[in-house]
Design a protein around this motif. Structure first.
Motif, PDB file in Angstrom:
ATOM      1  N   UNK A  78     -57.793  22.766 -21.236  1.00 36.12           N
ATOM      2  CA  UNK A  78     -56.904  22.705 -20.077  1.00 36.12           C
ATOM      3  C   UNK A  78     -56.369  24.075 -19.676  1.00 36.12           C
ATOM      4  N   UNK A  79     -56.724  25.097 -20.430  1.00 37.26           N
ATOM      5  CA  UNK A  79     -56.075  26.406 -20.267  1.00 37.26           C
ATOM      6  C   UNK A  79     -56.358  27.025 -18.897  1.00 37.26           C
ATOM      7  N   UNK A  80     -55.284  27.390 -18.169  1.00 35.77           N
ATOM      8  CA  UNK A  80     -55.483  28.196 -16.956  1.00 35.77           C
ATOM      9  C   UNK A  80     -55.873  29.617 -17.354  1.00 35.77           C
ATOM     10  N   UNK A  81     -56.245  30.408 -16.397  1.00 37.61           N
ATOM     11  CA  UNK A  81     -56.523  31.823 -16.654  1.00 37.61           C
ATOM     12  C   UNK A  81     -55.225  32.601 -16.481  1.00 37.61           C
ATOM     13  N   UNK A  82     -54.894  33.415 -17.489  1.00 39.47           N
ATOM     14  CA  UNK A  82     -53.668  34.194 -17.451  1.00 39.47           C
ATOM     15  C   UNK A  82     -53.957  35.635 -17.065  1.00 39.47           C
ATOM     16  N   UNK A  83     -53.045  36.217 -16.287  1.00 41.36           N
ATOM     17  CA  UNK A  83     -53.074  37.643 -15.999  1.00 41.36           C
ATOM     18  C   UNK A  83     -51.772  38.253 -16.484  1.00 41.36           C
ATOM     19  N   UNK A  84     -51.821  39.522 -16.839  1.00 42.33           N
ATOM     20  CA  UNK A  84     -50.602  40.200 -17.283  1.00 42.33           C
ATOM     21  C   UNK A  84     -49.724  40.517 -16.080  1.00 42.33           C
ATOM     22  N   UNK A  85     -48.435  40.618 -16.340  1.00 44.12           N
ATOM     23  CA  UNK A  85     -47.508  41.004 -15.289  1.00 44.12           C
ATOM     24  C   UNK A  85     -47.737  42.461 -14.886  1.00 44.12           C
ATOM     25  N   UNK A  86     -47.664  42.715 -13.587  1.00 50.16           N
ATOM     26  CA  UNK A  86     -47.739  44.075 -13.079  1.00 50.16           C
ATOM     27  C   UNK A  86     -46.325  44.565 -12.763  1.00 50.16           C
TER      28      UNK A  86
ATOM     29  N   UNK B  43     -44.502  20.755  -6.351  1.00 50.00           N
ATOM     30  CA  UNK B  43     -43.674  20.211  -7.420  1.00 50.00           C
ATOM     31  C   UNK B  43     -44.507  19.553  -8.519  1.00 50.00           C
ATOM     32  N   UNK B  44     -45.567  18.853  -8.143  1.00 48.91           N
ATOM     33  CA  UNK B  44     -46.391  18.182  -9.159  1.00 48.91           C
ATOM     34  C   UNK B  44     -47.080  19.195 -10.072  1.00 48.91           C
ATOM     35  N   UNK B  45     -47.638  20.242  -9.484  1.00 52.87           N
ATOM     36  CA  UNK B  45     -48.300  21.247 -10.328  1.00 52.87           C
ATOM     37  C   UNK B  45     -47.274  22.021 -11.142  1.00 52.87           C
ATOM     38  N   UNK B  46     -46.062  22.187 -10.584  1.00 47.31           N
ATOM     39  CA  UNK B  46     -44.981  22.801 -11.359  1.00 47.31           C
ATOM     40  C   UNK B  46     -44.714  21.981 -12.623  1.00 47.31           C
ATOM     41  N   UNK B  47     -44.622  20.673 -12.487  1.00 41.45           N
ATOM     42  CA  UNK B  47     -44.332  19.823 -13.642  1.00 41.45           C
ATOM     43  C   UNK B  47     -45.471  19.864 -14.650  1.00 41.45           C
ATOM     44  N   UNK B  48     -46.695  19.856 -14.157  1.00 36.33           N
ATOM     45  CA  UNK B  48     -47.847  19.912 -15.056  1.00 36.33           C
ATOM     46  C   UNK B  48     -47.863  21.226 -15.834  1.00 36.33           C
ATOM     47  N   UNK B  49     -47.619  22.324 -15.147  1.00 38.26           N
ATOM     48  CA  UNK B  49     -47.577  23.624 -15.813  1.00 38.26           C
ATOM     49  C   UNK B  49     -46.411  23.709 -16.783  1.00 38.26           C
ATOM     50  N   UNK B  50     -45.264  23.207 -16.378  1.00 37.67           N
ATOM     51  CA  UNK B  50     -44.083  23.230 -17.237  1.00 37.67           C
ATOM     52  C   UNK B  50     -44.338  22.459 -18.530  1.00 37.67           C
ATOM     53  N   UNK B  51     -44.913  21.280 -18.409  1.00 39.20           N
ATOM     54  CA  UNK B  51     -45.206  20.459 -19.598  1.00 39.20           C
ATOM     55  C   UNK B  51     -46.216  21.157 -20.498  1.00 39.20           C
ATOM     56  N   UNK B  52     -47.242  21.767 -19.898  1.00 40.71           N
ATOM     57  CA  UNK B  52     -48.290  22.393 -20.709  1.00 40.71           C
ATOM     58  C   UNK B  52     -47.743  23.628 -21.428  1.00 40.71           C
TER      59      UNK B  52
END
Length: 287
Positions: A185-193, A267-276
């Motif tokens: 389920x992992x999204x792709x992460x980028x570092x903060x600029x 909001x739905x994707x926010x909740x999904x990301x928050x839970x993950x």
């Protein structure tokens, strides 16, 4: 609020930001001397550029809206009680005079100026400015977010595994340490600029701000959300259709300091990301 917005000339604010940055920031880029750098904390550098820009830009913005108060990053470092101005009825200019100070010191063109205008704990307008490319991303409450005259939209929601985002180093390290994470389920992460560049990445595709960086779906701070880093960028994202809340679900306010935030397409994707993220970064729930 309506009167403030009606009388606000976005172009006047852009001119104040641009002229201040081009006069003070750019001559110092890759030209800083050691005595022009000191530290507010162990890993928190500040330069004469940060300080001078804040002083000059504060006056320029007060010339535009004399009834306003000002909250600047460097003024806060000297007197944290300055945040009390958000309790008053006056509008408040919020200034990050040099976002990305570490990159600026290192000679990397990943820095900017962030300005927001707030009133009664509500962000009314926001500006992200990159002095290197002389580009703005802006928003006005209820009027949309814009880049080079084009109205902006966030990326559409996507399955978790298809999303990309910018996360803090603490979240990334928590992910690497956890063996129970659902890897598929992992999204792709980028570092903060920098906040200026990263909030722009939520709403603008490539290229922008002179960087070939892809647009992202989400952006999350664990604890270090500040008014000067986040108020403008969150308004811009919201006006482009996105959704932001603190990890406990409470809405963001420009006076918030120190609480983590998560910005997502809706909001739905926010909740999904928050839970993950909370499944492997247990500090998120308390942020």
């Amino acid at each position: 609020m309506d009167k403030i917005i009606k009388n606000l000339r976005m172009d006047d604010v852009e001119a104040a930001i641009r002229e201040t940055a081009q006069t003070i920031i750019q001559p110092h880029f890759r030209n800083l001397r050691a005595h022009e750098i000191h530290f507010k904390g162990e890993d928190d550098p500040v330069t004469v550029v940060d300080e001078d820009v804040e002083v000059v830009l504060q006056q320029r913005l007060l010339d535009i809206l004399p009834s306003a108060r000002v909250v600047g990053e460097e003024a806060f470092s000297e007197d944290p009680s300055i945040l009390s101005v958000f309790e008053d009825d006056d509008p408040v200019w919020i200034i990050d005079p040099l976002d990305g100070t570490k990159a600026f010191i290192a000679g990397e063109p990943v820095y900017g100026v962030i300005v927001a205008l707030a009133h009664k704990k509500e962000t009314l307008a926001g500006w992200l400015y990159d002095p290197s490319s002389d580009e703005f991303v802006t928003a006005q409450k209820g009027a949309g977010a814009f880049y080079k005259g084009t109205k902006l939209k966030v990326l559409p929601p996507a399955p978790l595994s298809a999303m990309t985002g910018v996360v803090s180093s603490y979240i990334l390290e928590s992910y690497k340490r956890c063996t129970a994470v659902h890897v598929n389920d992992k999204p792709r992460f980028y570092r903060m600029l920098s906040a200026c560049h990263d909030y722009a990445r939520l709403v603008v595709g490539i290229p922008h701000f002179s960087r070939q960086t892809p647009q992202v779906h989400f952006y999350c701070w664990l604890r270090n959300c500040t008014p000067w880093d986040s108020a403008a960028g969150i308004l811009i994202n919201t006006e482009a259709g996105g959704y932001t809340a603190h990890w406990d679900g409470e809405p963001f306010k420009p006076c918030d300091y120190g609480h983590g935030v998560l910005t997502a397409p809706d909001r739905d994707s926010w909740q999904e990301l928050c839970d993950w993220i909370s499944s492997f970064c247990h500090d998120a729930a308390a942020a």
